[in-house]
Design a protein around this motif. Structure first.
Motif, PDB file in Angstrom:
ATOM      1  N   LYS A 121      -3.278   4.350  13.159  1.00 43.96           N
ATOM      2  CA  LYS A 121      -2.047   4.637  13.856  1.00 43.96           C
ATOM      3  C   LYS A 121      -2.082   4.501  15.342  1.00 43.96           C
ATOM      4  CE  LYS A 121      -0.528   8.755  10.930  1.00 43.96           C
ATOM      5  NZ  LYS A 121      -0.195  10.193  10.748  1.00 43.96           N
ATOM      6  N   LEU A 122      -0.904   3.996  15.874  1.00 45.83           N
ATOM      7  CA  LEU A 122      -0.557   3.978  17.243  1.00 45.83           C
ATOM      8  C   LEU A 122       0.600   4.636  17.813  1.00 45.83           C
ATOM      9  CD1 LEU A 122      -1.264  -0.018  17.757  1.00 45.83           C
ATOM     10  CD2 LEU A 122      -3.012   2.055  18.603  1.00 45.83           C
ATOM     11  N   GLY A 123       0.649   5.286  18.642  1.00 47.10           N
ATOM     12  CA  GLY A 123       1.762   6.234  19.506  1.00 47.10           C
ATOM     13  C   GLY A 123       1.749   5.792  20.833  1.00 47.10           C
ATOM     14  N   TRP A 124       3.081   5.617  21.158  1.00 42.50           N
ATOM     15  CA  TRP A 124       3.331   5.207  22.582  1.00 42.50           C
ATOM     16  C   TRP A 124       4.771   6.032  22.865  1.00 42.50           C
ATOM     17  CZ3 TRP A 124       7.430   1.234  24.311  1.00 42.50           C
ATOM     18  CH2 TRP A 124       7.311   1.209  25.772  1.00 42.50           C
ATOM     19  N   ALA A 125       4.726   6.739  24.334  1.00 41.46           N
ATOM     20  CA  ALA A 125       5.980   7.438  24.524  1.00 41.46           C
ATOM     21  C   ALA A 125       6.008   7.101  26.154  1.00 41.46           C
ATOM     22  CB  ALA A 125       5.479   8.952  24.699  1.00 41.46           C
ATOM     23  N   SER A 135       2.124   2.684  12.044  1.00 39.45           N
ATOM     24  CA  SER A 135       0.874   3.048  11.278  1.00 39.45           C
ATOM     25  C   SER A 135       0.830   2.259   9.968  1.00 39.45           C
ATOM     26  CB  SER A 135       1.178   4.673  10.912  1.00 39.45           C
ATOM     27  OG  SER A 135       2.213   4.705   9.906  1.00 39.45           O
ATOM     28  N   ALA A 136      -0.676   2.584   9.305  1.00 41.95           N
ATOM     29  CA  ALA A 136      -0.928   1.716   8.128  1.00 41.95           C
ATOM     30  C   ALA A 136      -1.846   2.228   7.250  1.00 41.95           C
ATOM     31  CB  ALA A 136      -1.443   0.196   8.492  1.00 41.95           C
ATOM     32  N   VAL A 137      -1.678   2.241   6.091  1.00 43.89           N
ATOM     33  CA  VAL A 137      -2.732   3.005   5.214  1.00 43.89           C
ATOM     34  C   VAL A 137      -3.057   1.801   4.367  1.00 43.89           C
ATOM     35  CG1 VAL A 137      -3.155   4.504   3.452  1.00 43.89           C
ATOM     36  CG2 VAL A 137      -1.543   5.142   5.283  1.00 43.89           C
ATOM     37  N   GLN A 158      -3.582  -1.040  -2.400  1.00 45.43           N
ATOM     38  CA  GLN A 158      -2.460  -0.533  -1.819  1.00 45.43           C
ATOM     39  C   GLN A 158      -2.404  -0.371  -0.523  1.00 45.43           C
ATOM     40  OE1 GLN A 158      -1.551   3.236  -3.548  1.00 45.43           O
ATOM     41  NE2 GLN A 158       0.762   2.876  -3.058  1.00 45.43           N
ATOM     42  N   TRP A 159      -1.179  -0.903   0.196  1.00 44.50           N
ATOM     43  CA  TRP A 159      -1.100  -0.994   1.463  1.00 44.50           C
ATOM     44  C   TRP A 159       0.210  -0.362   1.962  1.00 44.50           C
ATOM     45  CZ3 TRP A 159       2.664  -3.893   3.896  1.00 44.50           C
ATOM     46  CH2 TRP A 159       3.015  -4.975   3.118  1.00 44.50           C
ATOM     47  N   SER A 160       0.358   0.253   2.860  1.00 44.72           N
ATOM     48  CA  SER A 160       1.678   0.730   3.375  1.00 44.72           C
ATOM     49  C   SER A 160       1.659   0.793   4.914  1.00 44.72           C
ATOM     50  CB  SER A 160       1.871   2.455   3.072  1.00 44.72           C
ATOM     51  OG  SER A 160       1.646   2.600   1.699  1.00 44.72           O
ATOM     52  N   THR A 161       2.923   0.264   5.504  1.00 42.63           N
ATOM     53  CA  THR A 161       3.114   0.136   6.883  1.00 42.63           C
ATOM     54  C   THR A 161       4.377   0.926   7.353  1.00 42.63           C
ATOM     55  OG1 THR A 161       4.160  -2.027   6.637  1.00 42.63           O
ATOM     56  CG2 THR A 161       1.720  -1.971   6.794  1.00 42.63           C
ATOM     57  N   ARG A 162       4.313   1.256   8.543  1.00 46.12           N
ATOM     58  CA  ARG A 162       5.611   2.198   8.843  1.00 46.12           C
ATOM     59  C   ARG A 162       5.680   1.763  10.471  1.00 46.12           C
ATOM     60  NH1 ARG A 162       5.271   7.521  11.144  1.00 46.12           N
ATOM     61  NH2 ARG A 162       7.358   8.730  10.928  1.00 46.12           N
ATOM     62  N   LEU A 163       6.933   1.782  10.777  1.00 49.87           N
ATOM     63  CA  LEU A 163       7.436   1.663  12.143  1.00 49.87           C
ATOM     64  C   LEU A 163       8.424   2.525  12.403  1.00 49.87           C
ATOM     65  CD1 LEU A 163       7.085   0.352  14.964  1.00 49.87           C
ATOM     66  CD2 LEU A 163       8.642  -1.488  14.212  1.00 49.87           C
ATOM     67  N   PRO A 176      15.071   6.147  13.601  1.00 49.15           N
ATOM     68  CA  PRO A 176      15.137   5.168  12.804  1.00 49.15           C
ATOM     69  C   PRO A 176      13.394   4.969  12.228  1.00 49.15           C
ATOM     70  CG  PRO A 176      15.141   4.233  15.010  1.00 49.15           C
ATOM     71  CD  PRO A 176      15.142   5.595  15.027  1.00 49.15           C
ATOM     72  N   THR A 177      13.386   4.272  10.929  1.00 48.34           N
ATOM     73  CA  THR A 177      12.409   3.999  10.322  1.00 48.34           C
ATOM     74  C   THR A 177      12.410   2.875   9.313  1.00 48.34           C
ATOM     75  OG1 THR A 177      11.464   6.496  10.552  1.00 48.34           O
ATOM     76  CG2 THR A 177      10.279   4.794   8.987  1.00 48.34           C
ATOM     77  N   LEU A 178      11.319   1.950   9.534  1.00 49.59           N
ATOM     78  CA  LEU A 178      11.136   0.926   8.683  1.00 49.59           C
ATOM     79  C   LEU A 178       9.518   1.148   7.849  1.00 49.59           C
ATOM     80  CD1 LEU A 178      12.403  -1.777   7.590  1.00 49.59           C
ATOM     81  CD2 LEU A 178      11.159  -2.857   9.546  1.00 49.59           C
ATOM     82  N   TYR A 179       9.952   0.873   6.524  1.00 55.10           N
ATOM     83  CA  TYR A 179       8.717   1.207   5.822  1.00 55.10           C
ATOM     84  C   TYR A 179       8.648   0.008   4.672  1.00 55.10           C
ATOM     85  CZ  TYR A 179       5.950   3.968   2.378  1.00 55.10           C
ATOM     86  OH  TYR A 179       4.868   4.516   1.325  1.00 55.10           O
ATOM     87  N   TRP A 180       7.176  -0.276   4.570  1.00 55.82           N
ATOM     88  CA  TRP A 180       6.958  -1.299   3.362  1.00 55.82           C
ATOM     89  C   TRP A 180       5.624  -0.734   2.664  1.00 55.82           C
ATOM     90  CZ3 TRP A 180       8.709  -6.724   3.494  1.00 55.82           C
ATOM     91  CH2 TRP A 180       8.159  -7.576   2.584  1.00 55.82           C
TER      92      TRP A 180
END
Length: 526
Positions: A121-125, A135-137, A158-163, A176-180
């Motif tokens: 996970k990476l977070g930026w504010a 994030s990625a699992v 299995q892999w999941s990515t989320r922005l 907004p969220t983009l998920y694959w």
């Protein structure tokens, strides 16, 4: 089943293997009961289980390592580190796990499961109004079990990515969220403990989802608006046509109104599918507190679930020594629909609580596995719509916390039947119960004892009637002690009395384990 609020793919035989999500990644789990299609769409017919993974941290850094060894060949190693680099927060969690068992199967001969897993996970504010998170699992698993002279192998990746982004200013919030996410399953068989390269049947499940949420908060009132767009894919030699895709678009809305001592929450979702057309799923929930210690709740809602690709198009043949079975999808299936009414109350006084709930679900076109025939030792199953049916029952839970002791108990009764024939629905026990005791002292030992009772459960239909599996009572116990320099020692037993009921896959007797963990001491990363 959701992971950080987003759906998981990777069902094998209709089931999601939640053991594939390591507990070291999990911060908490959320369970919402009753049809939730108005907020979560198709699949949320009976409720939602949302697994929340750990967040990155705003402290400079902290880290930890866990090592667990146990009977049945268990060896787990996991490590985690999180912190900040300038204005960027990060989290890295990685693990390696092995056991001489296969999840969901009781067979121990020749069994093995090996898995690598990772969470990033990476977070930026950049300012107080905007936050961006990626994030990625990743899960990579090898499974093996033996039946007769043949070894069966299942390789799962299995892999999941989320922005995702979140912008908040005043009463407004936009997210907004983009998920694959993708699940790759390779099934093979061989007469040796190692599979033959280049053989087997591969299946790939994929989901791409975009979502936009808007929230308006006005004191005790709120308005939530959103829209989801999905593309689902499956490719497999077992699927008719080898590949299938499905596109859906689902706008939804929910409002929260607080008037006097009442809180009303109406909501609705409009689901459009290129295959199933339009479905409307409204829901109304209410909460009132006649006195501060008592909360009364009620809800009335509709549920909706479209048939899965496998229920529609899968063709599967499993042959064993002198017997076997085949499962064939039914392309004429119709979506399930349901109507749910639930009433509940919760009474809280100091450290104690008591809550109960009554519920009634009326469903139409419920999808269930059906026995279609038996010939030459091959049993033939397919899927069918039950015209009408119901589930109804009651739940009671209580708990108290005092000092270092916490005790909780619960009981559930369920009646689930077809309306026309009165036959029971499969996989649903009439009686369930649970008990847990936890004791902890600051800086001292922590102990926990839990018991779960599952009553007799109908599991399949035969030509002579319904086959039931016996009820059983399982106990787990654990003990942990903190040591100097951030070290912790733990030990425990799962299925303490080695219950092994028939017709229950995956229960393989008692499991003993010993764990050693290390965490940065408080303040070390600040």
């Amino acid at each position: 089943v959701l992971l950080d609020g987003l759906p998981m793919v990777g069902r094998i035989s209709g089931q999601i293997d939640l053991s594939g999500i390591p507990t070291t990644m999990v911060e908490r789990g959320e369970v919402v009961k009753g049809p939730q299609s108005s907020l979560y769409g198709s699949e949320a017919m009976g409720g939602v289980v949302n697994v929340i993974t750990r967040r990155a941290t705003a402290t400079r850094w902290d880290a930890g390592v866990d090592l667990t060894a146990g009977t049945q060949g268990r060896a787990d190693l996991s490590s985690t580190m999180r912190g900040t680099l300038g204005s960027v927060e990060y989290l890295v969690d990685a693990g390696r796990r092995t056991t001489e068992l296969t999840p969901g199967l009781a067979e121990e001969q020749g069994a093995l499961a090996e898995r690598w897993d990772g969470l990033f996970k990476l977070g930026w504010a950049p300012d107080s109004a905007l936050r961006v998170e990626a994030s990625a699992v990743l899960l990579d698993e090898r499974q093996r079990w033996q039946g007769g002279q043949l070894f069966t192998f299942a390789d799962n990746r299995q892999w999941s990515t989320r922005l995702a982004a979140e912008w908040a200013r005043g009463a407004h919030r936009l997210a907004p969220t983009l998920y694959w996410t993708e699940f790759d399953h390779l099934s093979r068989r061989a007469t040796t403990p190692q599979p033959v390269a280049g053989t087997g049947e591969e299946e790939v499940q994929r989901l791409v989802e975009g979502e936009v949420l808007y929230n308006l908060g006005l004191g005790p009132h709120a308005l939530d608006l959103g829209v989801e767009a999905k593309r689902e894919e499956i490719s497999s030699d077992r699927v008719r046509g080898s590949a299938r895709t499905l596109h859906t678009l689902e706008p939804f809305a929910q409002a929260t109104w607080a008037v006097g001592g009442w809180q009303l929450v109406p909501g609705a979702r409009l689901s459009w599918s290129e295959q199933w057309g339009m479905h409307f799923t409204p829901r109304l929930a209410a909460l009132v507190r006649p006195v501060p210690s008592l909360a009364l709740r009620g809800s009335l809602g509709r549920g909706y679930r479209a048939p899965a690709f496998k229920e529609l198009y899968m063709e599967f043949l499993n042959l064993g020594a002198g017997a076997g079975y085949t499962v064939r999808g039914n392309p004429d299936l119709r979506p399930e629909t349901s109507t749910n009414l639930s009433l509940g109350a919760e009474w809280t006084v100091g450290p104690a609580y008591l809550r109960g709930q009554l519920f009634h679900n009326r469903f139409a076109d419920f999808i269930e596995t059906r026995l279609a025939g038996d010939s030459s030792g091959i049993t033939f199953y397919t899927y069918g719509n039950i015209a009408d049916g119901f589930t109804r029952g009651a739940e009671l839970e209580t708990g108290i916390a005092r000092g270092g002791l916490r005790a909780e108990a619960g009981y559930g009764y369920l009646e689930a039947r077809e309306s026309g024939t009165g036959a029971p629905l499969l996989g649903r026990p009439s009686h369930t119960g649970r008990l847990s005791l936890e004791y902890a002292l600051a800086g001292g030992p922590r102990a926990a004892l839990s018991g779960v009772y599952t009553g007799e459960t109908p599991v399949r239909r035969s030509e002579t009637g319904v086959v039931e599996r016996d009820g059983f009572l399982r106990f787990d116990v654990s003990l942990a002690q903190a040591l100097p320099r951030g070290i912790e020692l733990s030990l425990g037993a799962r299925n303490l009395f080695a219950a092994r009921p028939e017709e229950w896959p995956g229960f393989t007797g008692r499991h003993l384990y010993l764990g050693l963990g290390w965490r940065t001491t408080e303040g070390a990363g600040r």
